[in-house]
Design a protein around this motif. Structure first.
Motif, PDB file in Angstrom:
ATOM      1  N   MET A   1      -3.666 -27.305 -27.756  1.00 53.75           N
ATOM      2  CA  MET A   1      -3.388 -27.065 -26.373  1.00 53.75           C
ATOM      3  C   MET A   1      -2.006 -26.451 -26.234  1.00 53.75           C
ATOM      4  SD  MET A   1      -3.995 -29.833 -23.511  1.00 53.75           S
ATOM      5  CE  MET A   1      -3.103 -29.874 -22.063  1.00 53.75           C
ATOM      6  N   LYS A   2      -1.921 -25.399 -25.435  1.00 51.96           N
ATOM      7  CA  LYS A   2      -0.645 -24.718 -25.241  1.00 51.96           C
ATOM      8  C   LYS A   2       0.244 -25.518 -24.302  1.00 51.96           C
ATOM      9  CE  LYS A   2      -2.076 -19.936 -25.713  1.00 51.96           C
ATOM     10  NZ  LYS A   2      -2.121 -18.660 -25.026  1.00 51.96           N
ATOM     11  N   ASN A   3       1.526 -25.422 -24.566  1.00 52.26           N
ATOM     12  CA  ASN A   3       2.484 -26.028 -23.638  1.00 52.26           C
ATOM     13  C   ASN A   3       2.649 -25.104 -22.446  1.00 52.26           C
ATOM     14  OD1 ASN A   3       2.920 -28.206 -25.238  1.00 52.26           O
ATOM     15  ND2 ASN A   3       4.722 -27.350 -26.253  1.00 52.26           N
ATOM     16  N   ARG A   4       2.414 -25.638 -21.275  1.00 47.75           N
ATOM     17  CA  ARG A   4       2.561 -24.823 -20.060  1.00 47.75           C
ATOM     18  C   ARG A   4       3.964 -25.009 -19.529  1.00 47.75           C
ATOM     19  NH1 ARG A   4      -2.319 -25.677 -16.111  1.00 47.75           N
ATOM     20  NH2 ARG A   4      -0.965 -24.321 -14.929  1.00 47.75           N
ATOM     21  N   LYS A   5       4.589 -23.897 -19.241  1.00 47.28           N
ATOM     22  CA  LYS A   5       5.952 -23.935 -18.717  1.00 47.28           C
ATOM     23  C   LYS A   5       5.886 -23.600 -17.226  1.00 47.28           C
ATOM     24  CE  LYS A   5      10.505 -22.072 -19.567  1.00 47.28           C
ATOM     25  NZ  LYS A   5      11.295 -21.103 -20.309  1.00 47.28           N
ATOM     26  N   ILE A   6       6.301 -24.529 -16.411  1.00 44.78           N
ATOM     27  CA  ILE A   6       6.313 -24.297 -14.970  1.00 44.78           C
ATOM     28  C   ILE A   6       7.609 -23.590 -14.623  1.00 44.78           C
ATOM     29  CG2 ILE A   6       6.316 -25.411 -12.714  1.00 44.78           C
ATOM     30  CD1 ILE A   6       4.696 -27.672 -13.972  1.00 44.78           C
ATOM     31  N   HIS A   7       7.445 -22.501 -13.928  1.00 46.15           N
ATOM     32  CA  HIS A   7       8.606 -21.692 -13.581  1.00 46.15           C
ATOM     33  C   HIS A   7       9.347 -22.338 -12.416  1.00 46.15           C
ATOM     34  CE1 HIS A   7      11.022 -18.148 -12.733  1.00 46.15           C
ATOM     35  NE2 HIS A   7      10.673 -17.738 -13.947  1.00 46.15           N
ATOM     36  N   TRP A   8      10.643 -22.459 -12.504  1.00 47.17           N
ATOM     37  CA  TRP A   8      11.465 -23.123 -11.485  1.00 47.17           C
ATOM     38  C   TRP A   8      11.444 -22.385 -10.143  1.00 47.17           C
ATOM     39  CZ3 TRP A   8      15.411 -20.383  -9.339  1.00 47.17           C
ATOM     40  CH2 TRP A   8      15.837 -19.249 -10.032  1.00 47.17           C
ATOM     41  N   LEU A   9      11.203 -21.064 -10.183  1.00 43.48           N
ATOM     42  CA  LEU A   9      11.205 -20.285  -8.953  1.00 43.48           C
ATOM     43  C   LEU A   9      10.106 -20.748  -7.993  1.00 43.48           C
ATOM     44  CD1 LEU A   9      12.296 -17.895  -7.314  1.00 43.48           C
ATOM     45  CD2 LEU A   9      10.630 -16.462  -8.486  1.00 43.48           C
ATOM     46  N   TRP A  10       8.933 -21.080  -8.533  1.00 43.83           N
ATOM     47  CA  TRP A  10       7.841 -21.532  -7.668  1.00 43.83           C
ATOM     48  C   TRP A  10       8.160 -22.865  -7.017  1.00 43.83           C
ATOM     49  CZ3 TRP A  10       5.125 -17.967  -5.903  1.00 43.83           C
ATOM     50  CH2 TRP A  10       4.781 -16.862  -6.680  1.00 43.83           C
ATOM     51  N   ASN A  11       8.854 -23.730  -7.726  1.00 46.15           N
ATOM     52  CA  ASN A  11       9.275 -25.000  -7.137  1.00 46.15           C
ATOM     53  C   ASN A  11      10.236 -24.773  -5.978  1.00 46.15           C
ATOM     54  OD1 ASN A  11       7.743 -26.491  -8.908  1.00 46.15           O
ATOM     55  ND2 ASN A  11       9.423 -26.737 -10.381  1.00 46.15           N
ATOM     56  N   VAL A  12      11.147 -23.851  -6.135  1.00 45.99           N
ATOM     57  CA  VAL A  12      12.104 -23.531  -5.075  1.00 45.99           C
ATOM     58  C   VAL A  12      11.374 -22.932  -3.870  1.00 45.99           C
ATOM     59  CG1 VAL A  12      14.077 -22.062  -4.465  1.00 45.99           C
ATOM     60  CG2 VAL A  12      14.038 -23.273  -6.654  1.00 45.99           C
ATOM     61  N   ILE A  14       8.257 -23.411  -2.935  1.00 48.08           N
ATOM     62  CA  ILE A  14       7.487 -24.464  -2.290  1.00 48.08           C
ATOM     63  C   ILE A  14       8.400 -25.355  -1.442  1.00 48.08           C
ATOM     64  CG2 ILE A  14       6.142 -26.576  -2.725  1.00 48.08           C
ATOM     65  CD1 ILE A  14       4.911 -25.065  -5.137  1.00 48.08           C
ATOM     66  N   VAL A  15       9.529 -25.751  -1.979  1.00 50.26           N
ATOM     67  CA  VAL A  15      10.462 -26.607  -1.236  1.00 50.26           C
ATOM     68  C   VAL A  15      11.002 -25.879  -0.009  1.00 50.26           C
ATOM     69  CG1 VAL A  15      12.722 -27.743  -1.363  1.00 50.26           C
ATOM     70  CG2 VAL A  15      11.056 -28.042  -3.210  1.00 50.26           C
ATOM     71  N   LEU A  16      11.371 -24.614  -0.146  1.00 49.26           N
ATOM     72  CA  LEU A  16      11.870 -23.848   0.999  1.00 49.26           C
ATOM     73  C   LEU A  16      10.795 -23.669   2.068  1.00 49.26           C
ATOM     74  CD1 LEU A  16      14.086 -21.097  -0.664  1.00 49.26           C
ATOM     75  CD2 LEU A  16      14.825 -23.045   0.702  1.00 49.26           C
ATOM     76  N   THR A  17       9.566 -23.443   1.654  1.00 45.77           N
ATOM     77  CA  THR A  17       8.464 -23.311   2.606  1.00 45.77           C
ATOM     78  C   THR A  17       8.268 -24.607   3.387  1.00 45.77           C
ATOM     79  OG1 THR A  17       7.371 -21.720   1.160  1.00 45.77           O
ATOM     80  CG2 THR A  17       6.018 -22.770   2.849  1.00 45.77           C
ATOM     81  N   LEU A  18       8.294 -25.726   2.707  1.00 48.70           N
ATOM     82  CA  LEU A  18       8.155 -27.012   3.384  1.00 48.70           C
ATOM     83  C   LEU A  18       9.314 -27.260   4.348  1.00 48.70           C
ATOM     84  CD1 LEU A  18       6.811 -29.262   0.490  1.00 48.70           C
ATOM     85  CD2 LEU A  18       5.563 -28.392   2.481  1.00 48.70           C
ATOM     86  N   MET A  19      10.509 -26.849   3.983  1.00 48.31           N
ATOM     87  CA  MET A  19      11.667 -27.021   4.868  1.00 48.31           C
ATOM     88  C   MET A  19      11.524 -26.169   6.125  1.00 48.31           C
ATOM     89  SD  MET A  19      14.731 -27.306   2.033  1.00 48.31           S
ATOM     90  CE  MET A  19      16.002 -26.921   3.193  1.00 48.31           C
TER      91      MET A  19
END
Length: 143
Positions: A1-12, A14-19
């Motif tokens: 199984m490959k290690n999936r790397k979550i990109h930090w930009l998408w987290n930012v 999502i948080v900005l959209t919720l704000m």
């Protein structure tokens, strides 16, 4: 199984959209009213109106808003906010109503322009009506 790397930009993102969503809700969930010595200001989200007390012709309590054509705005359950068109006078009518089932304050200013508003607490709406009426009475006694 490959290690999936979550990109930090998408987290930012999502948080900005919720704000932004929370800020928009906070701005629209109630009418923000400011009464100064000679001005009345009301804000709800993107809708804002400032009226000088010297421009006001009449203030009254009404049960219903007349039938108007919506230019822009929204209705959700008991809330009605936006800019509407009065076909009789061909003017814009501003509506800032938090609770449609209670009485609303109708302000007629500059002869034909109208503003309808209330707050969710009917006692607070009564206080605003009394304040508006007393301001108008004091201005009319000065004339």
């Amino acid at each position: 199984m490959k290690n999936r790397k979550i990109h930090w930009l998408w987290n930012v993102v999502i948080v900005l959209t919720l704000m932004v969503i929370v800020a928009a809700f906070m701005a629209h969930y109630k009418n923000w009213i400011n009464v100064e010595s000679n001005q009345f200001k009301i804000l709800s989200g993107i809708y804002y109106k400032k009226i000088n007390f010297t421009d006001v012709n009449k203030v009254e309590m009404v049960d219903k808003i007349p039938s108007l054509e919506r230019i822009n705005g929204f209705s959700v359950s008991e809330t009605e906010k936006g800019i509407f068109k009065d076909s009789i006078y061909n003017t814009n009518v501003y509506i800032f109503v938090d609770k449609l089932s209670t009485q609303k304050i109708k302000v007629t200013y500059k002869d034909t322009l109208q503003l309808f508003f209330n707050v969710s607490d009917s006692l607070e709406t009564e206080k605003m009506y009394t304040l508006f009426s007393s301001k108008l009475d004091s201005l009319s006694s000065l004339k």
